[in-house]
Design an enzyme around this catalytic site. Structure first.
Site, PDB file in Angstrom:
ATOM      1  N   CYS A  65       0.833  -1.205   0.000  1.00  0.00           N
ATOM      2  CA  CYS A  65       0.000   0.000   0.000  1.00  0.00           C
ATOM      3  C   CYS A  65       0.875   1.266   0.000  1.00  0.00           C
ATOM      4  O   CYS A  65       1.575   1.544   0.978  1.00  0.00           O
ATOM      5  CB  CYS A  65      -0.905  -0.044   1.225  1.00  0.00           C
ATOM      6  N   CYS A  68       0.093   3.748   2.769  1.00  0.00           N
ATOM      7  CA  CYS A  68       0.584   3.208   4.051  1.00  0.00           C
ATOM      8  C   CYS A  68       2.061   3.543   4.231  1.00  0.00           C
ATOM      9  O   CYS A  68       2.484   3.947   5.310  1.00  0.00           O
ATOM     10  CB  CYS A  68       0.408   1.690   4.107  1.00  0.00           C
TER      11      CYS A  68
END
Length: 140
Positions: A65, A68
């Site tokens: 991600c 993230c």
């Protein structure tokens, strides 16, 4: 205040007036406060959420991600500054798929705040440090 050791998951009673005195775990003798975020698996997360008096700030993330990865330094910096006010936890949703499903984590990163076994709030998406600390302030 009951605080879970991030190293051995032992529960420690730490008087609030001793929080700044670098308390050590009664079981493993390591420092209870790490000065940064800690990674928890499902069992550690559930134990900390249900047994600890400490506020948990949890970053549900995955390695693939992009948001993230961009939020990780912000989360780390907040953990360094607010370590004694809250336990900053990272949960890898790829490794802990069952937990992510149980908690209805649908987008990443998801940041959630827990106290005494209850989820107080959550948000999805990356924030900068000022936005994140402002969002977190009512719970500290």
């Amino acid at each position: 205040m009951i605080i879970m050791c991030p190293h051995c998951s032992g529960l420690n009673r730490v008087p609030e007036n001793k929080m700044g005195a670098e308390p050590h775990c009664g079981m493993c003798r390591q420092l209870v406060f790490t000065g940064g975020p800690v990674s928890f698996n499902r069992a550690q997360f559930i134990r900390a959420r249900d047994k600890s008096d400490q506020l948990l700030v949890v970053d549900f993330w995955a390695d693939w991600c992009g948001p993230c990865r961009s939020f990780a330094p912000t989360f780390k910096r907040a953990a360094e500054v607010l370590d004694q006010q809250a336990r900053f936890v990272k949960v890898d949703t790829q490794a802990e798929e069952t937990l992510a499903r149980e908690l209805n984590i649908r987008s990443l990163p998801t940041i959630a705040v827990y106290r005494h076994g209850k989820e107080l709030n959550r948000l999805a998406g990356a924030l900068d440090l000022a936005q994140f600390t402002k969002w977190l302030a009512p719970y500290l």
